[in-house]
Design a protein around this motif. Structure first.
Motif, mmCIF file in Angstrom:
data_model
loop_
_atom_site.group_PDB
_atom_site.id
_atom_site.type_symbol
_atom_site.label_atom_id
_atom_site.label_comp_id
_atom_site.label_asym_id
_atom_site.label_seq_id
_atom_site.Cartn_x
_atom_site.Cartn_y
_atom_site.Cartn_z
ATOM 1 N N ARG A 299 -49.823 33.655 -40.470
ATOM 2 C CA ARG A 299 -51.039 34.003 -40.194
ATOM 3 C C ARG A 299 -52.003 35.310 -40.972
ATOM 4 N NH1 ARG A 299 -53.587 37.803 -36.518
ATOM 5 N NH2 ARG A 299 -51.872 39.162 -36.577
ATOM 6 N N ARG A 300 -51.219 36.148 -41.211
ATOM 7 C CA ARG A 300 -51.540 37.203 -41.940
ATOM 8 C C ARG A 300 -51.905 36.763 -43.497
ATOM 9 N NH1 ARG A 300 -49.492 42.611 -39.728
ATOM 10 N NH2 ARG A 300 -48.252 41.923 -37.848
ATOM 11 N N TYR A 301 -50.930 36.032 -43.961
ATOM 12 C CA TYR A 301 -50.915 35.519 -45.330
ATOM 13 C C TYR A 301 -51.887 34.823 -45.721
ATOM 14 C CZ TYR A 301 -48.970 33.610 -49.498
ATOM 15 O OH TYR A 301 -48.733 33.576 -50.933
ATOM 16 N N ILE A 302 -52.300 33.718 -44.578
ATOM 17 C CA ILE A 302 -53.467 32.704 -44.777
ATOM 18 C C ILE A 302 -54.648 33.413 -44.578
ATOM 19 C CG2 ILE A 302 -53.553 31.861 -42.582
ATOM 20 C CD1 ILE A 302 -53.447 28.996 -44.120
ATOM 21 N N TYR A 303 -54.699 34.338 -43.777
ATOM 22 C CA TYR A 303 -56.042 35.030 -43.417
ATOM 23 C C TYR A 303 -56.218 35.737 -44.780
ATOM 24 C CZ TYR A 303 -59.126 38.735 -41.769
ATOM 25 O OH TYR A 303 -60.018 39.739 -41.701
ATOM 26 N N MET B 1 -37.550 48.976 -41.100
ATOM 27 C CA MET B 1 -38.044 47.828 -42.133
ATOM 28 C C MET B 1 -36.908 46.800 -42.088
ATOM 29 S SD MET B 1 -41.274 47.933 -42.222
ATOM 30 C CE MET B 1 -41.555 46.890 -43.388
ATOM 31 N N GLU B 2 -36.093 46.465 -40.994
ATOM 32 C CA GLU B 2 -35.061 45.624 -41.005
ATOM 33 C C GLU B 2 -35.746 44.232 -41.171
ATOM 34 O OE1 GLU B 2 -31.544 46.293 -39.772
ATOM 35 O OE2 GLU B 2 -32.192 47.694 -40.948
ATOM 36 N N SER B 3 -36.710 43.983 -40.812
ATOM 37 C CA SER B 3 -37.798 42.661 -40.930
ATOM 38 C C SER B 3 -37.642 42.162 -42.393
ATOM 39 C CB SER B 3 -38.741 42.548 -40.150
ATOM 40 O OG SER B 3 -39.853 43.413 -40.941
ATOM 41 N N ILE B 4 -38.083 43.274 -43.257
ATOM 42 C CA ILE B 4 -38.065 42.692 -44.637
ATOM 43 C C ILE B 4 -36.753 42.479 -45.155
ATOM 44 C CG2 ILE B 4 -38.276 43.873 -47.109
ATOM 45 C CD1 ILE B 4 -41.116 43.853 -45.622
ATOM 46 N N LEU B 5 -35.713 43.113 -44.858
ATOM 47 C CA LEU B 5 -34.337 42.290 -45.248
ATOM 48 C C LEU B 5 -34.217 41.086 -44.666
ATOM 49 C CD1 LEU B 5 -32.178 45.622 -44.712
ATOM 50 C CD2 LEU B 5 -32.636 44.481 -46.687
ATOM 51 N N LYS B 6 -34.451 40.902 -43.490
ATOM 52 C CA LYS B 6 -34.379 39.652 -43.047
ATOM 53 C C LYS B 6 -34.931 38.435 -43.722
ATOM 54 C CE LYS B 6 -32.250 37.322 -39.936
ATOM 55 N NZ LYS B 6 -31.485 36.413 -40.959
ATOM 56 N N LEU B 7 -36.580 38.572 -43.961
ATOM 57 C CA LEU B 7 -37.287 37.934 -44.617
ATOM 58 C C LEU B 7 -36.648 37.610 -46.191
ATOM 59 C CD1 LEU B 7 -40.637 39.369 -43.701
ATOM 60 C CD2 LEU B 7 -39.526 36.939 -42.834
ATOM 61 N N LEU B 8 -36.128 38.594 -46.622
ATOM 62 C CA LEU B 8 -35.658 38.378 -47.946
ATOM 63 C C LEU B 8 -34.235 37.596 -47.915
ATOM 64 C CD1 LEU B 8 -36.328 41.851 -49.920
ATOM 65 C CD2 LEU B 8 -37.130 39.463 -50.440
ATOM 66 N N GLU B 9 -33.671 38.027 -46.951
ATOM 67 C CA GLU B 9 -32.201 36.996 -46.833
ATOM 68 C C GLU B 9 -32.545 35.617 -46.645
ATOM 69 O OE1 GLU B 9 -29.930 37.644 -43.196
ATOM 70 O OE2 GLU B 9 -28.046 37.637 -44.246
ATOM 71 N N ASP B 10 -33.670 35.244 -46.152
ATOM 72 C CA ASP B 10 -33.843 33.993 -45.890
ATOM 73 C C ASP B 10 -34.585 33.264 -47.182
ATOM 74 O OD1 ASP B 10 -33.095 33.817 -43.400
ATOM 75 O OD2 ASP B 10 -34.801 33.858 -42.261
ATOM 76 N N LEU B 19 -44.905 40.034 -49.240
ATOM 77 C CA LEU B 19 -43.972 40.545 -48.053
ATOM 78 C C LEU B 19 -45.072 41.625 -47.429
ATOM 79 C CD1 LEU B 19 -40.575 41.029 -49.442
ATOM 80 C CD2 LEU B 19 -41.036 39.723 -47.637
ATOM 81 N N ALA B 20 -45.769 42.131 -48.109
ATOM 82 C CA ALA B 20 -46.931 43.147 -47.891
ATOM 83 C C ALA B 20 -47.736 42.414 -46.824
ATOM 84 C CB ALA B 20 -47.448 43.756 -48.940
ATOM 85 N N VAL B 21 -48.496 41.367 -47.418
ATOM 86 C CA VAL B 21 -49.272 40.650 -46.560
ATOM 87 C C VAL B 21 -48.728 40.202 -45.066
ATOM 88 C CG1 VAL B 21 -51.023 38.907 -46.462
ATOM 89 C CG2 VAL B 21 -50.637 39.787 -48.682
ATOM 90 N N MET B 22 -47.743 39.636 -45.150
ATOM 91 C CA MET B 22 -47.204 39.064 -44.233
ATOM 92 C C MET B 22 -46.552 40.190 -43.200
ATOM 93 S SD MET B 22 -44.725 36.338 -46.419
ATOM 94 C CE MET B 22 -43.546 35.643 -44.882
ATOM 95 N N CYS B 23 -46.297 41.201 -43.487
ATOM 96 C CA CYS B 23 -46.027 42.266 -42.500
ATOM 97 C C CYS B 23 -47.003 43.414 -42.223
ATOM 98 C CB CYS B 23 -44.835 42.797 -43.092
ATOM 99 S SG CYS B 23 -43.468 41.787 -43.195
ATOM 100 N N GLY B 24 -48.219 43.014 -42.696
ATOM 101 C CA GLY B 24 -49.386 44.055 -42.859
ATOM 102 C C GLY B 24 -49.058 45.506 -43.343
ATOM 103 N N LYS B 25 -48.196 45.472 -44.531
ATOM 104 C CA LYS B 25 -47.883 46.883 -45.054
ATOM 105 C C LYS B 25 -48.831 46.639 -46.397
ATOM 106 C CE LYS B 25 -44.606 48.138 -42.216
ATOM 107 N NZ LYS B 25 -45.320 47.575 -40.929
ATOM 108 N N GLU B 26 -48.398 47.864 -47.306
ATOM 109 C CA GLU B 26 -49.044 47.909 -48.347
ATOM 110 C C GLU B 26 -47.851 47.434 -49.598
ATOM 111 O OE1 GLU B 26 -51.945 48.978 -49.335
ATOM 112 O OE2 GLU B 26 -52.464 49.276 -47.198
ATOM 113 N N THR B 27 -48.412 47.100 -50.492
ATOM 114 C CA THR B 27 -47.551 46.427 -51.711
ATOM 115 C C THR B 27 -46.641 47.471 -52.251
ATOM 116 O OG1 THR B 27 -49.115 44.831 -52.051
ATOM 117 C CG2 THR B 27 -47.334 45.255 -53.785
ATOM 118 N N GLY B 28 -47.120 48.584 -52.491
ATOM 119 C CA GLY B 28 -46.530 49.592 -53.061
ATOM 120 C C GLY B 28 -45.476 50.146 -52.179
#
Ligand SMILES: Cc1ncc(COP(=O)(O)O)c(C=O)c1O
Lengths: 388, 158
Positions: A299-303, B1-10, B19-28
């Protein structure tokens, strides 16, 4: 030649073919299209749930259940509704149905008589209006607006009520807009309904798919329980569309009448699916959390994707749809979607498929992998560049 | 931020921007986080899962159970190091139960693998015995099912 027109029900013949069907027919058999059209999860039903269905078959549980559904399943539905949404229902206030679709059908058929008015906020799921028409009822659509993030407002509701109003359909979290109603917003609508004789059909099939805040049911708002029929199901939250499992809960005087229709029309929901549904409710909370987490990231990605392309869109808070506005490109929603399909082989559904208010919008499903979404966004971007 | 690890593992192909957009964080912030995971050795590497059976490349693999006599003071680590330094060794685990080390070997042919076991593993001083189990078919690896390509069969109906 047999004259079919002389035998068919006029009401049925006059039902419009759903706009969404027309669009989907264009896609049939096309493999070259990258679509964001599908309104169902891309996850497979979690294995332990599938296994419960398989085991029931292995054990030869191939009988009809009681009409309302297995007692254990109805008890688990009540546990679930209490656990997740603090709703109090007894097992004899629950009816297990063939999808949320049947639950919606029962609710409308049990209540609506010729001339009765049903308030339906649009854009919304395609089935409410035809069901009302089949009963001779009068759909009174209320066009919600992007300014209000497609939420039905107390004023809009009040303006639509007449002495003939019998039912309000509350389709939130909403397909196609992704809008939700918060507790405060529900309180506002409840205030309008208090003291009237109007029933609520609350379609909460996307209740698990809210982002950033938990779903609140209108039945949890003071004085609303006794006038509410909640319809829901397993299709979306447990990725179980093909099992055709849904349910409704309502005060007993309503539930027992709806059960009568179900009894005559359906007998009982599929037994295999009921066994799977029990397992889902008992041990599926983690599966929901995993899938909803994934939808949230998409959702965040597509938004962000739409914003980056320069398409106006509001941030959806529920379901797995996003509802971008295409007006500024000087095309109607239908033209936009048609040309996107013809020229860039990317499919999204014109908002007009979901009733009034969709003329300048498109429904985009994000029940797809990030990679697929990225490819579709790229095509949309290339198309939009040719329009500027 | 374990979730980043999980996402990268997948899915290791996700970019910091995504990743930043998907998790609502800054790219930096995501970049920094990934760097620190890499520095700390939490993220050990990035690889691609390949079903070699669908290619022309000849490839066999085998799990080898090894029993060893551990050395005083050095435990199993010293032998393990001798073994894992061979590039043929894909994975190496210290096991509980009936044997001590489990080695995953990859080679071009069964003969090549058998030769490696006989010449390189069985000859290590501490190795008491080996048992070789060839893999006949890989069904699932790292959570990914190795089957025919999935097609999206979902009906467009609502
Ligand atoms: C808002 C809404 N309600 C109900 C349904 C019916 O789903 P099912 O019959 O699979 O439970 C859908 C399916 O798309 C929906 O979007």
């Amino acid at each position: 030649m047999f004259d079919y027109s002389s035998v068919l029900s006029r009401t049925v013949v006059e039902l419009k073919k759903s706009g969404i069907r027309k669009f989907f027919d264009l896609l049939d058999g096309r493999k070259d299209v990258v679509g964001l059209t599908v309104g169902q999860p891309d996850f497979v039903t979690p294995w332990h749930i599938r296994e419960a269905g398989i085991q029931s078959l292995e054990k030869g549980k191939t009988y009809y259940t009681s009409n309302a559904g297995m007692p254990e399943l109805r008890a688990e539905i009540c546990n679930y509704l209490e656990r997740r949404f603090s709703l109090r229902y007894k097992p004899d206030e629950a009816v297990v149905t063939v999808g949320g679709s049947e639950a919606i059908d029962l609710a409308i058929r049990a209540v609506i008589e010729p001339g009765d008015e049903v308030i339906i906020p649009t854009p919304s799921f395609v089935c409410y209006e035809p069901m009302v028409r089949l009963c001779g009822g009068v759909p009174v659509t209320v066009k919600t607006t992007v300014e209000n993030r497609f939420k039905l407002t107390p004023n809009e509701l009040r303006a639509a009520i007449t002495p003939k109003t019998k039912m309000l359909v509350l389709p939130y979290p909403n397909n196609p807009t992704g809008a939700i109603l918060t507790k405060e917003e529900l309180e506002g609508l409840a205030e309008v309904l208090r003291g009237t004789n109007i029933l609520i059909l609350s379609d909460e099939i996307y209740a698990e798919m809210t982002y950033g805040r938990a779903h609140v049911s209108i039945a949890a708002i003071e004085d609303m329980w006794e006038r509410t029929i909640i319809t829901s199901g397993f299709s979306k939250s447990y990725a179980m569309t093909g099992w055709r499992m849904g349910y409704l809960v309502a005060p007993k005087p309503l539930a027992e009448q709806m059960l009568k229709i179900h009894q005559y029309a359906i007998m009982c929901a599929p037994t295999t699916s009921q066994f799977a549904a029990i397992e889902a409710l008992k041990n599926g909370d983690e599966d929901i959390a995993m899938m909803v987490g994934e939808y949230d990231r998409r959702r965040r990605y597509i938004y962000r994707g739409f914003l980056d392309i320069g398409i106006d869109v509001f941030e959806p808070e529920g379901a797995f749809y996003i509802y971008p506005e295409v007006e500024k490109f000087g095309l109607s929603a239908e033209e936009f979607c048609q040309r996107l399909l013809d020229e860039y082989k990317c499919a999204i559904v014109p908002g007009t498929a979901f009733g009034e208010g969709g003329e300048s919008f498109a429904r985009v499903s994000y029940a797809y992998s990030i990679k697929h979404i990225e490819e579709a966004l790229n095509r949309i971007e290339s198309f939009v560049k040719t329009l500027k | 931020m374990e979730s980043i690890l999980k996402l990268l593992e997948d899915n290791a192909t996700l970019t910091p921007e995504q990743l930043a957009v998907m998790c609502g964080k800054e790219t930096g912030d995501i970049k920094k986080l990934i760097e620190s995971y890499e520095k700390e050795g939490v993220i050990v590497g990035y690889k691609t899962l390949i079903d070699w059976d669908k290619t022309k490349r000849e490839c066999v693999s085998a799990f080898i159970e090894i029993k060893i006599t551990p050395q005083r003071d050095r435990g199993f680590d010293h032998v393990a190091e001798k073994i894992y330094n061979y590039p043929e060794v894909q994975s190496l685990y210290l096991m509980s139960g009936g044997f001590d080390l489990c080695v995953l070997i990859e080679g071009k042919t069964m003969k090549e693998v058998a030769y490696f076991v006989a010449q390189k593993l069985a000859t290590i001083d501490e190795v008491v015995s080996t048992a070789t189990h060839f893999v006949l078919r890989k069904y699932k690896d790292k959570g990914v099912i190795y089957g025919p390509q999935e097609i999206d069969e979902r009906g467009n109906c609502n």
